[in-house]
Write an enzyme that holds these catalytic residues in place. Structure first.
Site, PDB file in Angstrom:
ATOM      1  N   CYS A   5       0.862  -1.190   0.000  1.00 18.10           N
ATOM      2  CA  CYS A   5       0.000   0.000   0.000  1.00 18.10           C
ATOM      3  C   CYS A   5       0.900   1.243   0.000  1.00 18.10           C
ATOM      4  O   CYS A   5       1.701   1.429   0.925  1.00 18.10           O
ATOM      5  CB  CYS A   5      -0.910   0.004   1.230  1.00 18.10           C
ATOM      6  SG  CYS A   5      -1.814   1.561   1.421  1.00 18.10           S
ATOM      7  N   CYS A   8       0.533   3.453   3.135  1.00 15.10           N
ATOM      8  CA  CYS A   8       1.198   2.854   4.310  1.00 15.10           C
ATOM      9  C   CYS A   8       2.715   3.059   4.213  1.00 15.10           C
ATOM     10  O   CYS A   8       3.378   3.327   5.218  1.00 15.10           O
ATOM     11  CB  CYS A   8       0.875   1.366   4.416  1.00 15.10           C
ATOM     12  SG  CYS A   8      -0.770   1.004   5.071  1.00 15.10           S
ATOM     13  N   ASP A  31      -0.359  16.359  -2.562  1.00 16.20           N
ATOM     14  CA  ASP A  31      -0.616  15.392  -3.629  1.00 16.20           C
ATOM     15  C   ASP A  31       0.488  15.509  -4.674  1.00 16.20           C
ATOM     16  O   ASP A  31       0.918  16.596  -5.041  1.00 16.20           O
ATOM     17  CB  ASP A  31      -1.996  15.651  -4.264  1.00 16.20           C
ATOM     18  CG  ASP A  31      -2.462  14.472  -5.099  1.00 16.20           C
ATOM     19  OD1 ASP A  31      -3.439  13.811  -4.694  1.00 16.20           O
ATOM     20  OD2 ASP A  31      -1.838  14.190  -6.156  1.00 16.20           O
ATOM     21  N   HIS A  47      -4.094   1.562   8.418  1.00 13.59           N
ATOM     22  CA  HIS A  47      -4.702   1.238   7.121  1.00 13.59           C
ATOM     23  C   HIS A  47      -6.194   0.913   7.253  1.00 13.59           C
ATOM     24  O   HIS A  47      -6.581   0.033   7.998  1.00 13.59           O
ATOM     25  CB  HIS A  47      -3.986   0.044   6.481  1.00 13.59           C
ATOM     26  CG  HIS A  47      -4.514  -0.289   5.111  1.00 13.59           C
ATOM     27  ND1 HIS A  47      -3.996   0.272   3.966  1.00 13.59           N
ATOM     28  CD2 HIS A  47      -5.530  -1.081   4.713  1.00 13.59           C
ATOM     29  CE1 HIS A  47      -4.674  -0.173   2.917  1.00 13.59           C
ATOM     30  NE2 HIS A  47      -5.607  -1.008   3.344  1.00 13.59           N
ATOM     31  N   ASN A  87     -12.979   9.674  -2.362  1.00 13.22           N
ATOM     32  CA  ASN A  87     -13.427   8.790  -3.431  1.00 13.22           C
ATOM     33  C   ASN A  87     -13.486   7.365  -2.899  1.00 13.22           C
ATOM     34  O   ASN A  87     -12.578   6.935  -2.179  1.00 13.22           O
ATOM     35  CB  ASN A  87     -12.457   8.870  -4.616  1.00 13.22           C
ATOM     36  CG  ASN A  87     -12.414  10.255  -5.235  1.00 13.22           C
ATOM     37  OD1 ASN A  87     -13.425  10.951  -5.282  1.00 13.22           O
ATOM     38  ND2 ASN A  87     -11.240  10.667  -5.692  1.00 13.22           N
ATOM     39  N   THR A  95      -8.204   5.432  -6.609  1.00  8.06           N
ATOM     40  CA  THR A  95      -7.073   4.711  -7.204  1.00  8.06           C
ATOM     41  C   THR A  95      -6.119   4.154  -6.151  1.00  8.06           C
ATOM     42  O   THR A  95      -5.360   3.236  -6.437  1.00  8.06           O
ATOM     43  CB  THR A  95      -6.284   5.614  -8.173  1.00  8.06           C
ATOM     44  OG1 THR A  95      -5.786   6.745  -7.456  1.00  8.06           O
ATOM     45  CG2 THR A  95      -7.156   6.081  -9.326  1.00  8.06           C
ATOM     46  N   HIS A 100      -8.562   8.111   2.278  1.00  4.80           N
ATOM     47  CA  HIS A 100      -7.967   9.452   2.244  1.00  4.80           C
ATOM     48  C   HIS A 100      -9.001  10.496   1.884  1.00  4.80           C
ATOM     49  O   HIS A 100      -9.945  10.224   1.158  1.00  4.80           O
ATOM     50  CB  HIS A 100      -6.789   9.525   1.263  1.00  4.80           C
ATOM     51  CG  HIS A 100      -7.095   9.050  -0.131  1.00  4.80           C
ATOM     52  ND1 HIS A 100      -7.173   7.713  -0.450  1.00  4.80           N
ATOM     53  CD2 HIS A 100      -7.340   9.713  -1.275  1.00  4.80           C
ATOM     54  CE1 HIS A 100      -7.457   7.580  -1.739  1.00  4.80           C
ATOM     55  NE2 HIS A 100      -7.581   8.780  -2.275  1.00  4.80           N
TER      56      HIS A 100
END
Ligand code: AMP
Ligand code: ZN
Length: 114
Positions: A5, A8, A31, A47, A87, A95, A100
């Site tokens: 991940c 992570c 970002d 997570h 999202n 994605t 988040h």
């Protein structure tokens, strides 16, 4: 931590990030592909795949929202306004399967989103 991940890996320092906020439970960083002059990713250090997999009674969502408010103030977008988005899944456009929030600001946002 979930194997492979990327968020992570950002939490544990394996992947570098430009941090803007960190506390015991929440990390926030710029970002890598910003969609607005201010585009911050806010994540739980632990997570979770998305808001759908956070167990009832977990305080992490409130902790992330509190961090978002602080970051908006710190980044100077609290007065002009901002958008906070999460999202979920394929149709939501997620994605990275680690919960988040996107904090977007510094320009006028469009509605409806694409
Ligand atoms: P989403 O499409 O909602 O899952 O959002 C994932 C976001 O993570 C995208 O806006 C990516 O640009 C961003 N992202 C992916 N990898 C990184 C990274 N290593 N550092 C910072 N942001 C990243
Ligand atoms: Zn993760």
């Amino acid at each position: 931590m979930a194997d492979e991940c990327i968020f992570c890996k950002i939490v544990n320092g394996e992947i570098p990030s430009e941090k803007v906020h960190e506390d015991d439970h929440v990390l926030a960083f710029k970002d890598i592909d910003p969609q607005a002059p201010v585009h911050i990713i806010i994540i739980p250090k632990k997570h979770h795949q998305s808001i759908m997999t956070v167990p009832a009674g977990e305080p992490i969502i409130a902790q992330m929202l509190e961090a978002a408010n602080r970051i908006a103030l710190k980044m100077g977008i609290a007065d002009s306004g901002f958008r906070l988005v999460t999202n979920v899944g394929e149709d939501g456009g997620q994605t990275v399967p680690h919960l988040h929030f996107h904090l977007l600001g510094g320009r006028a946002m469009q509605w409806p989103p694409g």
